[in-house]
Design a protein around this motif. Sequence first.
Motif, short mmCIF file in Angstrom:
data_model
loop_
_atom_site.label_atom_id
_atom_site.label_comp_id
_atom_site.label_asym_id
_atom_site.label_seq_id
_atom_site.Cartn_x
_atom_site.Cartn_y
_atom_site.Cartn_z
N GLN A 98 10.72 0.96 2.89
CA GLN A 98 10.69 2.16 3.73
C GLN A 98 9.26 2.64 3.96
O GLN A 98 8.98 3.31 4.96
CB GLN A 98 11.52 3.28 3.11
CG GLN A 98 13.01 2.98 3.06
CD GLN A 98 13.81 4.16 2.55
OE1 GLN A 98 13.29 5.03 1.85
NE2 GLN A 98 15.08 4.20 2.88
N SER A 99 8.36 2.32 3.05
CA SER A 99 6.96 2.69 3.20
C SER A 99 6.09 1.65 2.52
O SER A 99 6.54 0.94 1.61
CB SER A 99 6.69 4.08 2.62
OG SER A 99 6.87 4.08 1.22
N VAL A 100 4.85 1.57 2.96
CA VAL A 100 3.89 0.62 2.41
C VAL A 100 2.59 1.36 2.14
O VAL A 100 2.15 2.20 2.95
CB VAL A 100 3.63 -0.55 3.40
CG1 VAL A 100 2.49 -1.43 2.90
CG2 VAL A 100 4.89 -1.37 3.60
N SER A 142 3.23 -1.52 -2.72
CA SER A 142 1.84 -1.08 -2.76
C SER A 142 0.95 -2.30 -3.00
O SER A 142 1.20 -3.09 -3.91
CB SER A 142 1.62 -0.05 -3.87
OG SER A 142 2.41 1.11 -3.63
N PHE A 143 -0.10 -2.43 -2.19
CA PHE A 143 -0.92 -3.64 -2.22
C PHE A 143 -2.41 -3.27 -2.22
O PHE A 143 -2.83 -2.36 -1.50
CB PHE A 143 -0.63 -4.52 -1.00
CG PHE A 143 0.82 -4.85 -0.82
CD1 PHE A 143 1.40 -5.90 -1.52
CD2 PHE A 143 1.62 -4.09 0.03
CE1 PHE A 143 2.75 -6.20 -1.36
CE2 PHE A 143 2.96 -4.39 0.20
CZ PHE A 143 3.54 -5.45 -0.51
N VAL A 144 -3.19 -3.99 -3.02
CA VAL A 144 -4.63 -3.87 -2.99
C VAL A 144 -5.20 -5.14 -2.40
O VAL A 144 -4.85 -6.26 -2.83
CB VAL A 144 -5.21 -3.58 -4.40
CG1 VAL A 144 -4.76 -4.61 -5.43
CG2 VAL A 144 -6.74 -3.52 -4.34
N LEU A 145 -6.06 -5.01 -1.39
CA LEU A 145 -6.63 -6.18 -0.73
C LEU A 145 -7.81 -6.71 -1.55
O LEU A 145 -8.72 -5.96 -1.90
CB LEU A 145 -7.10 -5.82 0.68
CG LEU A 145 -6.08 -5.97 1.80
CD1 LEU A 145 -4.84 -5.11 1.54
CD2 LEU A 145 -6.69 -5.60 3.15
N ASP A 146 -7.77 -8.02 -1.83
CA ASP A 146 -8.82 -8.66 -2.62
C ASP A 146 -8.93 -10.11 -2.18
O ASP A 146 -7.97 -10.88 -2.33
CB ASP A 146 -8.49 -8.58 -4.12
CG ASP A 146 -9.59 -9.17 -4.99
OD1 ASP A 146 -10.66 -9.52 -4.46
OD2 ASP A 146 -9.36 -9.29 -6.21
N HIS A 147 -10.07 -10.49 -1.64
CA HIS A 147 -10.22 -11.84 -1.11
C HIS A 147 -10.17 -12.89 -2.22
O HIS A 147 -10.02 -14.08 -1.95
CB HIS A 147 -11.55 -11.98 -0.35
CG HIS A 147 -12.77 -11.89 -1.21
ND1 HIS A 147 -13.30 -10.68 -1.62
CD2 HIS A 147 -13.56 -12.84 -1.76
CE1 HIS A 147 -14.36 -10.90 -2.37
NE2 HIS A 147 -14.55 -12.19 -2.47
#
Length: 242
Positions: free
Chosen positions: A187-189, A168-173
């Motif tokens: 298996q999932s993202v 699980s990822f949170v996008l943050d510049h």
Amino acid sequence: MRIPRIYTAISLSENSLIELDTDSSHYVSKVLRLREGDQLSVFNPDDGEYAAQINTISRKTVQLQLSAAIACLADPRLCIHIGLGMSRGERMDYAIQKATELGVSSISPLFTERCEVKLGEERADKRLAHWSGIARSASEQTGRCTLPVIERPVKISDWLSQAHGAASFVLDHRGHRGFPVSGSTPQSVTLLIGPEGGLTDQEINLAARSGFQQVRIGPRVLRTETAPVVALSLVQNLWGDF
């Protein structure tokens, strides 16, 4: 000439006759301007895809003769879920359309602190139907048989309280690293992407406490409708079917 693909909720099987609903019939006869004897294909997630020929066209309905099943080769192998901070108008439409083309499995529109979209119950129902229609049309175009699930809009805190996988990822510049390129294939993202104006520090920290890894996708600040396209492309290249 590319053969049109039409989604239908009607049960499909080889050598059967089906009658399209009013909206699909109108699209086939009035928009595509197909005629009796023309070829197309129909599909849904439960039954797959079938070659079809227009048998008859009446004022409100189109009847199809189905023939052989067609292999659905464009369905994504990797399950990808996106929590997307809601943006206004065409930005949200674009994000849903392109995410569908790139193989997303589900999208959860999120109310965030910087979200400028206000939805009551009735308006939320209309937007959900609109977004689902965009995803359906994009699936028809891309060759997918599965349609991504467009979830009902929820608060970001409620969404983060749900169970999410390890990838699980949170996008943050402002982050210091990109997606991990080593380790086993997930298996999932799950991806968390902010709205116009981005996520607040509090929301980023809440995501981190919920098990989300902070990642950046290059040195530039991307628009909210561009970020899903880039993130999905990277994820599909790393672990999916690119």
